[in-house]
Each structure stands twice: as structure tokens, then as C-alpha cells.
Write a protein that holds these residues in place. Structure first.
Motif, PDB file in Angstrom:
ATOM      1  N   MET A   9      34.403 -11.099 -44.180  1.00 22.10           N
ATOM      2  CA  MET A   9      33.572 -10.707 -45.308  1.00 22.10           C
ATOM      3  C   MET A   9      32.134 -10.701 -44.794  1.00 22.10           C
ATOM      4  O   MET A   9      31.613 -11.723 -44.360  1.00 22.10           O
ATOM      5  N   LEU A  10      31.540  -9.507 -44.817  1.00 18.84           N
ATOM      6  CA  LEU A  10      30.229  -9.342 -44.190  1.00 18.84           C
ATOM      7  C   LEU A  10      29.169  -9.209 -45.284  1.00 18.84           C
ATOM      8  O   LEU A  10      29.208  -8.263 -46.077  1.00 18.84           O
ATOM      9  N   LEU A  11      28.252 -10.150 -45.318  1.00 14.83           N
ATOM     10  CA  LEU A  11      27.222 -10.155 -46.360  1.00 14.83           C
ATOM     11  C   LEU A  11      26.096  -9.215 -45.954  1.00 14.83           C
ATOM     12  O   LEU A  11      25.370  -9.486 -44.998  1.00 14.83           O
ATOM     13  N   TYR A 100      25.271  -9.983 -57.486  1.00 13.02           N
ATOM     14  CA  TYR A 100      25.602 -11.080 -56.589  1.00 13.02           C
ATOM     15  C   TYR A 100      24.403 -12.019 -56.601  1.00 13.02           C
ATOM     16  O   TYR A 100      23.296 -11.636 -56.230  1.00 13.02           O
ATOM     17  N   THR A 101      24.625 -13.257 -57.061  1.00 16.06           N
ATOM     18  CA  THR A 101      23.477 -14.157 -57.214  1.00 16.06           C
ATOM     19  C   THR A 101      23.287 -15.070 -56.010  1.00 16.06           C
ATOM     20  O   THR A 101      22.277 -15.746 -55.892  1.00 16.06           O
ATOM     21  N   GLY A 102      24.250 -15.143 -55.138  1.00 22.82           N
ATOM     22  CA  GLY A 102      24.114 -15.981 -53.947  1.00 22.82           C
ATOM     23  C   GLY A 102      25.189 -15.577 -52.968  1.00 22.82           C
ATOM     24  O   GLY A 102      26.094 -14.812 -53.312  1.00 22.82           O
ATOM     25  N   THR A 103      25.115 -16.078 -51.738  1.00 19.55           N
ATOM     26  CA  THR A 103      26.070 -15.646 -50.719  1.00 19.55           C
ATOM     27  C   THR A 103      27.505 -15.952 -51.144  1.00 19.55           C
ATOM     28  O   THR A 103      28.383 -15.087 -51.084  1.00 19.55           O
ATOM     29  N   ALA A 104      27.735 -17.180 -51.617  1.00 16.97           N
ATOM     30  CA  ALA A 104      29.104 -17.557 -51.982  1.00 16.97           C
ATOM     31  C   ALA A 104      29.517 -16.906 -53.295  1.00 16.97           C
ATOM     32  O   ALA A 104      30.685 -16.576 -53.498  1.00 16.97           O
ATOM     33  N   VAL A 122      39.521 -16.691 -43.541  1.00 17.49           N
ATOM     34  CA  VAL A 122      38.470 -15.746 -43.911  1.00 17.49           C
ATOM     35  C   VAL A 122      37.229 -16.057 -43.082  1.00 17.49           C
ATOM     36  O   VAL A 122      36.797 -17.210 -42.995  1.00 17.49           O
ATOM     37  N   LEU A 123      36.715 -15.015 -42.460  1.00 17.12           N
ATOM     38  CA  LEU A 123      35.522 -15.148 -41.625  1.00 17.12           C
ATOM     39  C   LEU A 123      34.335 -14.647 -42.447  1.00 17.12           C
ATOM     40  O   LEU A 123      34.360 -13.526 -42.949  1.00 17.12           O
ATOM     41  N   ILE A 124      33.322 -15.478 -42.601  1.00 21.20           N
ATOM     42  CA  ILE A 124      32.134 -15.078 -43.352  1.00 21.20           C
ATOM     43  C   ILE A 124      31.028 -14.739 -42.357  1.00 21.20           C
ATOM     44  O   ILE A 124      30.702 -15.551 -41.478  1.00 21.20           O
ATOM     45  N   LEU A 125      30.481 -13.540 -42.469  1.00 22.28           N
ATOM     46  CA  LEU A 125      29.455 -13.098 -41.529  1.00 22.28           C
ATOM     47  C   LEU A 125      28.233 -12.619 -42.305  1.00 22.28           C
ATOM     48  O   LEU A 125      28.347 -12.224 -43.459  1.00 22.28           O
ATOM     49  N   SER A 126      27.100 -12.602 -41.634  1.00 26.10           N
ATOM     50  CA  SER A 126      25.956 -11.964 -42.282  1.00 26.10           C
ATOM     51  C   SER A 126      25.554 -10.767 -41.447  1.00 26.10           C
ATOM     52  O   SER A 126      25.801 -10.720 -40.241  1.00 26.10           O
ATOM     53  N   PRO A 213      24.930 -21.916 -60.486  1.00 26.42           N
ATOM     54  CA  PRO A 213      24.070 -20.732 -60.372  1.00 26.42           C
ATOM     55  C   PRO A 213      23.670 -20.489 -58.916  1.00 26.42           C
ATOM     56  O   PRO A 213      23.486 -21.447 -58.161  1.00 26.42           O
ATOM     57  N   ALA A 214      23.556 -19.234 -58.561  1.00 28.33           N
ATOM     58  CA  ALA A 214      23.164 -18.818 -57.208  1.00 28.33           C
ATOM     59  C   ALA A 214      23.996 -19.518 -56.137  1.00 28.33           C
ATOM     60  O   ALA A 214      23.474 -20.072 -55.170  1.00 28.33           O
ATOM     61  N   LEU A 215      25.297 -19.467 -56.316  1.00 29.06           N
ATOM     62  CA  LEU A 215      26.218 -20.178 -55.421  1.00 29.06           C
ATOM     63  C   LEU A 215      26.027 -19.729 -53.973  1.00 29.06           C
ATOM     64  O   LEU A 215      26.132 -18.555 -53.649  1.00 29.06           O
ATOM     65  N   ASP A 216      25.735 -20.711 -53.120  1.00 31.30           N
ATOM     66  CA  ASP A 216      25.357 -20.420 -51.741  1.00 31.30           C
ATOM     67  C   ASP A 216      26.240 -21.234 -50.787  1.00 31.30           C
ATOM     68  O   ASP A 216      26.607 -22.367 -51.103  1.00 31.30           O
ATOM     69  N   PHE A 217      26.580 -20.640 -49.637  1.00 29.64           N
ATOM     70  CA  PHE A 217      27.433 -21.373 -48.698  1.00 29.64           C
ATOM     71  C   PHE A 217      26.742 -22.626 -48.173  1.00 29.64           C
ATOM     72  O   PHE A 217      27.276 -23.724 -48.261  1.00 29.64           O
ATOM     73  N   GLY A 218      25.551 -22.450 -47.620  1.00 30.54           N
ATOM     74  CA  GLY A 218      24.861 -23.577 -46.995  1.00 30.54           C
ATOM     75  C   GLY A 218      24.506 -24.667 -47.992  1.00 30.54           C
ATOM     76  O   GLY A 218      24.624 -25.858 -47.694  1.00 30.54           O
ATOM     77  N   LYS A 219      24.076 -24.262 -49.188  1.00 32.48           N
ATOM     78  CA  LYS A 219      23.582 -25.252 -50.155  1.00 32.48           C
ATOM     79  C   LYS A 219      24.701 -25.887 -50.968  1.00 32.48           C
ATOM     80  O   LYS A 219      24.601 -27.040 -51.359  1.00 32.48           O
TER      81      LYS A 219
END
Lengths: 424, 372
Positions: A9-11, A100-104, A122-126, A213-219
């Protein structure tokens, strides 16, 4: 039933606002790089070279260029009967439609897509880094450690570590702690924003965290998995990896390609980087030209002199024009008797005759000094600069400009002339 | 388009010298990034001919590699597509293609199973742009049985190696001489024909019955008085590659701005297989004058009035003038090359010296290459 071992999944929805006018009209992953490529070519090529043939590309910001570039994935061999590349924009739902409100969050909104591919991992890429990486090796690492989440990390100098998300791992590479942009980093392993998740783990955490809100992978997602006790591992990558998030890092990464044996070598036989090639003819270098320490794309015609520069495809450089330390993207035309010093010129720009870019003393940019600095001239796509204009350093020009837009045919150092798009 | 296409790509001739050892003429690299068959294929594609057969025979490996996917010319379609026919042993035939008409005869089912009323037949060694729709319109307007595309050649070009044509004022072909000893006209056949499909099937079957195998001799020339064979004149750039010298000159034509503009900048485009090579790179010491350089090349030396094909490496202090370097050539340092065609995938040792004197020299050097 479809069964894919690992899908990517490429962001690619981000704006990349620190690239200034370069991303006013295109998403950052679609910005040109290295003469003929676009930034997204690197993760896409890595996918196919690693045997990952199912890639969902999540788009949101200014997706037109990106969509045309990706098409059905022919250049990357991602036109497949099963899988292949799928562009995934945000869409309206019967309830709770949102961007899309955040990466996740973006990944969460595409649960159905992932489900349909029935993956194991699942591979997450940017879509905004320049690197060559074999994701299959990372997957082997993930499997052999029985990890639920593997995070690609790379060692960075300790004094720069405070700019990154830092992972602290034990001797078996199992992550014990992590810190987001710490003031006093306790490790130098920076997260590269590349993750492998067990599909079950990813699905469970996204569903549990959906309301954030703004669901993010890192955070959010990675901390949640850690708290839950899932085994998280750090996969150390030591090859070339470059974030091209700012104009100066973008410029530097381009310039590294012109070294005699560049650290990031595009000329290696294996691990090719693929891109959509619209222009095929060879480049023409005329009698009156000089080209040194530069790379040039297909179909470019040179009648002037080029030093230390990265030039795209279908570019024309007029007679007696000198280009130095610059990046010029596809289909741009520069007239005769011009002088171009340390400029980034986007696609389809037309520059008249006797134009001088990057002249005079440095002065801080008046609108966005954090974007336009390092003495560079930045020119947005489809801009037009009339004959005889002098442009200073740390300047930006975007849009069709006329002689009356300049005072005494000059744009002084530090000035901005933006006639289209959002003001930066 | 109401026509199918046939490309005759089987040929070879000794006048290509060493260059034909490796490949059929239709697979000869042209203008840095193309092969000669790309021009005919692109013209057919741009004329919306959807179904095209390529007949190959001689040394087809290179050509087959080039045609490994039909998508580059937009022939990867459900309706139509690109068909490559090599001679095959069957229950009733164990011969090679004994001539152009025989090649068509051996694949007659391709014609019989199509429904389009017309056929465009073209040789695969021409370098040109042509809208076949215009030829077809002319063909219908003239109520011709066969239309032959022809061109008046410039006086400096020796036409004795072509088929020469003389027409009446109605443009009906009155005389057709194949490779005359002494040409009486400078109008030549470009090897491009339009003919009704049923007419072609009938003529080809007749030929086969009589053990005749050549399209020009046994159909065009033999039938010219009883059938309406008309000429369609073209004026734009057209060259074909029949000898090493032609090949050299045709490539060098691309150093002229008007030729580049015509082929590279004017619509419609010529397509070719995409090779995914990085941009060309010029290191310190590179010195290029009036030359075409293709993608994937790395240049460290001097190049003048030359065409460098894809993925070649030119070492330090090299001097290359008035030459064609085909793809994937490695040239060691301090090498001097002048008036040469360097065969593809050659490896030339450092300090070599090749000069064509009184003509073009073909360089074939098979040294070991040590890739770093």
C-alpha cells in the motif's frame, strides 16, 4: 480465491508543501526526479523488482499527473490479470464520508481492497523517497523473527536523530521503545516509514483505532501494537535512502546522480528503475554546445552549454545559453543567450532570450524563507518568463509573467512572483 | 481502417556486409533509438490498421526480440493485433519462403480469415512517415487493382537498385523494371502496395499454381498490362536500407534539423520498444559536437558528427568522428574511431585505432568485457 502473500500500500496522497511551487499542481510523488523519472517510480520499481505485484496507490492531493503517470501500470509490469496496480482515491460512503485524514486512516478506508487480495502480509510504503530496496529480504527478516510488525530503520548521525522517529531495539532487533523526534535521542535508528504488518495485526489495530482522529502509523498504530505486546522488529537498511522533502534536499539528491560513480547508481544492470517514457528519440548536441558533468533525458536538444546539471526529456536549450548547477524538467524551453545558475525549473516552462536566473547577492525570501533558500531560483510548471529578465537568488516564479510584472526587468533576490495557484 | 497490414521483413542482402550477420535488415537500428521496422509498424498503427502480420525468415532473432510485445505500437488489442509468421513445416509444405509471394501464400489463411476488404503490403526496411488511409482513398478513387507507392528520387541517388516505374498521365503504371541495369526514369517503387484482399488471394493462388514466388516479378510486372496498377507519388522523406552505405547515410540524415523535426517533433510519432534506460551521462572531459546521443550512454571523450546508440560507453580521451556506434558498445580509453560503423555489443580495447579510408569501415570487435 485470490491469494497474495504480500501486497503493498503506497501512500501517495501528500502535498509535500516544502517543495513550494513544484507541488502546487502535482502531488509530491509525481514530481520529476533524475532527468526522466518521477519520485514514485522508485517505490514502484522496488515493488516489482522485489516480486510484489499487487500495489494499491493511495492518492488524494492533486492526483491528475499521478494518475496519468501510473495508468494501468504498464511501465512497471504492474498490468496484471490478478493484482497489479490500483489507484485508490478517497470515496463517498453511505455514512461518514471523509478525506484521508492520516496515513493509517487512508489504509483503514481501503480495508475492502486489501481484503479482496487476501494477503498474508501488507507492506506500507510512502511515495516520497529515493532508494532501492529489496522488500523480499525485509519480508524474510519479518518471517524469521516471527514479527507481527517490522519497521525499516536506518542509522543516522546522532545529532540529526532528533528530526526522526527513533527506534530503540535490543540485540535481537526487537523494538523495546520508540520516541518521536526526541530531544535527546537514545539510539540512532530512524524509522524510514516502511512497515511490514501481518495482515491480521494490521486489520485488528485499524479497526480498534478507527475512531482516532487523523490516524497515523507513527503516532498511533505502531504505539498501539507495541502496547498490545505484538512483537515489533527493526530491519536495518544501510543502502542509499534519500528524503527529498525540501527543495535543498531535492536539489542535492539530483546533483548526486552526476558524480562519476554516484552513490545511487542508475546504470546498474539489475534493479532497474522503470518509468513511463513518452519521448523516445535520442538527444541532439549541436556544434556550438558543451555538456559536462550532467545527465540529459531523451529527445533533448542542446545548442548551448550545460555544466553540473540534471536535464529532463524533450528540453531545448538555446544557443549561447549557459546552464549551471540546475535542474530542468521535461519539455521546458530556454531561449538564446540566457544564463541559468542554481535553478530548479519545472515542466513545460518557457524562458525567453537574454534571461538571467540566479544573479546578484543573496537575500532571504520574503514570503517563505523556510522553502526558498540556499540561493536557488525555483520556477513552477508552465511558467513563462519574457525576454531580458534578470532574476535574483532565493526567488520563486510561478505562472505566465509579462514584462510589466517586473520592475526594470528585474526580480530582486528574495522576491516572489506567483501568479497562479495558492500563495505559499 | 478497412485494411489489414502485411510487413515483409524476411529479407537480407550481402550489401549490408557484416551488419547482416547479426540481424535481418528490418531490425537494423536507426537514429539512435529505433529499428527500421518501427517506421512501418508506427505508420500502420497511426493509420489505424489494427491487424498486422510480419513475415520474417532470415536471422529473425533480433527482430523477434524487438517484437516480443506488441504494446509499443498499440497492437496489443482484442480486435486485431500483431502476428509474426516465420516459415513452418506443415503437412503440405516443407519449404522456406521462396519469395515474397510465396510468403503470403504460405500464410494465406491469415488473409482468408480476415474480413477487411483491403490489404496494405509494405516492406519493413523503409524510413518514412505515411498515412495509408490516403493511399487507400486514392486506390478507391482510381478504381485500381493494385496501387504502388512510388517516389521520384533526387538526381544524386542511383536508382538502379530499386524497381523503377514509368506511368502515363493517368498515373497508370506502364513500365516496371526491377533493378534495371540502366534506369530510364528516376521514379522508383517504395515497396508499399495497396490491393483488395480478394484480388490478392486470387493472384497469389494463381502464382502458387504456376510455381511463381515473387510479388514484384510475378504479380506487378506480369500483370501490369491486364490489371489496373497505379502509382501513388509521395514527396516526403523516404529512404530504405539496402546497403551498408545507405544505412550510414540514412542514419546521418538525422543530424539534419529538418529530418529530426519531421520524425521526432511532428505528429504522428514513431514508436519503438521502450528499453528503460537511465538518462545519458556526460562526465568531465566529454566534448560533443553535432551528434545524437541515446539514453543509457556514458560519455567521457570527444564525439563529433556521430550517432551513438543506446547504452554505449565512451572512455576518456576517445575521439569519435563521423561514425555510428550501435547499442551497448564499450569503447576503452584513448581510442580513435573515424568513418566507421561499430557493431552492437562490441568491446573495443583501450588505445585502438579504426579509420575508414575511402569509405565506411564496419568494426566488429568481440573482446572480453570486464564489467565493474
Amino acid at each position: 480465491m485470490i491469494k497474495k502473500e504480500m501486497i503493498a500500500m503506497l501512500l501517495a496522497g501528500g502535498q509535500g508543501s516544502r517543495l513550494g511551487v513544484l507541488t502546487s499542481k502535482v502531488a509530491k510523488p509525481a514530481v520529476a526526479f533524475g532527468g526522466k523519472y518521477r519520485i514514485i517510480d522508485f517505490p514502484l520499481s522496488n515493488c516489482i523488482n522485489s516480486g510484489v505485484d499487487t500495489v494499491g496507490v493511495l492518492t488524494q492531493y492533486q492526483p491528475l499527473r499521478l494518475n496519468t503517470h501510473i495508468g494501468i501500470g504498464i511501465p512497471w509490469d504492474l498490468d496484471r490479470n490478478i493484482g497489479g496496480v490500483t489507484v485508490l482515491p478517497p470515496y463517498e460512503k453511505s455514512s461518514n464520508s471523509e478525506w484521508y485524514t492520516g496515513t493509517a486512516n487512508a489504509i483503514y478506508q481501503n480495508m475492502d481492497y486489501m481484503e479482496s487480495m487476501n494477503p498474508e502480509y501488507v507492506l506500507i510504503l510512502s511515495g516520497d523517497h529515493i532508494y532501492k530496496m529489496d522488500y523480499e529480504v525485509m519480508l524474510d527478516f519479518h518471517k524469521s523473527n516471527h514479527a507481527e510488525v517490522t519497521i525499516a530503520v536506518m542509522p543516522v548521525p546522532l545529532d540529526e536523530a532528533s528530526r526522526f522517529g527513533i527506534m530503540i531495539a535490543d540485540e535481537n532487533r526487537r523494538i523495546t521503545e520508540f520516541e518521536e523526534k526526541p530531544e535527546n535521542p537514545r539510539s540512532n535508528l530512524a524509522s524510514m516509514g516502511i512497515y511490514i504488518f501481518n495482515w491480521k495485526t494490521l486489520k485488528d489495530s485499524l479497526i480498534t483505532m478507527a475512531e482516532q482522529p487523523a490516524l497515523d502509523f507513527g503516532k498511533h498504530v505502531i504505539p498501539y501494537c507495541h502496547e498490545k505486546g505484538s512483537p515489533l522488529y527493526a530491519y536495518e537498511f544501510t543502502g542509499y535512502w534519500k528524503d527529498v522533502g525540501t527543495l535543498s534536499s531535492y536539489w542535492e539528491a539530483n546533483m548526486e546522480l552526476i558524480d562519476i560513480v554516484p552513490e545511487f547508481n542508475l546504470y546498474e544492470e539489475y534493479w532497474k528503475i522503470y518509468t513511463k517514457s513518452e519521448i523516445l528519440p535520442p538527444q541532439y548536441i549541436s556544434d556550438s554546445s558543451m555538456v559536462e558533468k550532467s545527465i540529459l533525458g531523451e529527445g533533448t536538444d542542446v545548442y548551448g552549454e550545460i555544466y553540473n546539471s540534471v536535464i529532463g526529456c524533450g528540453v531545448t536549450i538555446g544557443k549561447n545559453t549557459i546552464v549551471r548547477d540546475s535542474i530542468i524538467m521535461n519539455q521546458t524551453r530556454i531561449g538564446e543567450n540566457c544564463l541559468v545558475e542554481k535553478a530548479i525549473i519545472a515542466e513545460n516552462v518557457v524562458i525567453g532570450n537574454q534571461v538571467r536566473l540566479g544573479m546578484g547577492d543573496e537575500a532571504e525570501n520574503d514570503t517563505a524563507p523556510h522553502i526558498y533558500n540556499s540561493g536557488m531560483v525555483t520556477i513552477g510548471e508552465k511558467s513563462i518568463i519574457p525576454d531580458g529578465i534578470n532574476v535574483g537568488k532565493n526567488t520563486v516564479i510561478f505562472g505566465e509573467t509579462f514584462p510589466e510584472d517586473y520592475t526594470e526587468a528585474r526580480l530582486a533576490s528574495g522576491k516572489s512572483l506567483i501568479k497562479v495557484g495558492d500563495e505559499q | 481502417m478497412r485494411a489489414i497490414g502485411i510487413i515483409l521483413a524476411g529479407g537480407n542482402n550481402h550489401r549490408m556486409k557484416e551488419l547482416s550477420r547479426k540481424r535481418a535488415i528490418c531490425a537494423m537500428p536507426i537514429a539512435g533509438s529505433y529499428r527500421s521496422i518501427d517506421f512501418t509498424l508506427s505508420n500502420m498503427s497511426n493509420s489505424h490498421i489494427q491487424k498486422v502480420a510480419v513475415f520474417t525468415q532470415y536471422n529473425a532473432k533480433s527482430l523477434n526480440e524487438h517484437l516480443s510485445s506488441s504494446k509499443w505500437w498499440d497492437f496489443g488489442r482484442k480486435q486485431g493485433g500483431l502476428y509474426v509468421f516465420t516459415p513452418a513445416v506443415t503437412a503440405d509444405n516443407s519449404n522456406w519462403y521462396r519469395g515474397t509471394a510465396d510468403a503470403i501464400y504460405q500464410n494465406l489463411s491469415f488473409l482468408k480469415n480476415s474480413h477487411e476488404p483491403y490489404v496494405v503490403i509494405a516492406s519493413g526496411d523503409g524510413v518514412y512517415k505515411l498515412d495509408f488511409n490516403k493511399v487507400l482513398e486514392y486506390h478507391i478513387e482510381k478504381k485500381a487493382d493494385i496501387t504502388v507507392v512510388c517516389r521520384e528520387m533526387e538526381p544524386e541517388i542511383a536508382v538502379e537498385r530499386f524497381g523503377t516505374i514509368r506511368m502515363d498521365e493517368e498515373r497508370r503504371i506502364k513500365e516496371f523494371e526491377e533493378k534495371p541495369l540502366q534506369a530510364r526514369t528516376n521514379t522508383i517503387s517504395c515497396g508499399i502496395y495497396v490491393i483488395r484482399r480478394r484480388q490478392l488471394i486470387e493472384m497469389i493462388e494463381k502464382c502458387a499454381e504456376e510455381d511463381r514466388y515473387d510479388f514484384v516479378r510475378d504479380i506487378l510486372i506480369r500483370y501490369k498490362d491486364i490489371k489496373g496498377i497505379y502509382g501513388y507519388k509521395i514527396k516526403n522523406y523516404w529512404r530504405n536500407i539496402a546497403s551498408a552505405d545507405d544505412y550510414f547515410r540514412t542514419n546521418m540524415d538525422f543530424l539534419k534539423p529538418e529530418v529530426r523535426d519531421y520524425f521526432f517533433r511532428q505528429y504522428p510519432d514513431i514508436y519503438s520498444k521502450v528499453d528503460d534506460l537511465p538518462p545519458a551521462k556526460y562526465n568531465v572531459g566529454a566534448h560533443i559536437k553535432n551528434s545524437l546521443i541515446s539514453s543509457g550512454c556514458i560519455v567521457n571523450g570527444t564525439v563529433e558528427n556521430s550517432i551513438i546508440f543506446k547504452k554505449s560507453y565512451i572512455g576518456n580521451n576517445c575521439f569519435i568522428r563521423n561514425s555510428i556506434i550501435l547499442n551497448d558498445v564499450y569503447i576503452g580509453d584513448n581510442t580513435h574511431i573515424e568513418n566507421c560503423i561499430v557493431e552492437s555489443r562490441d568491446t573495443i580495447r583501450a588505445n585502438s585505432y579504426f579509420v575508414g579510408e575511402g569509405g565506411i569501415k564496419i568494426v566488429v570487435e568481440r573482446n572480453d568485457r570486464y564489467v565493474i
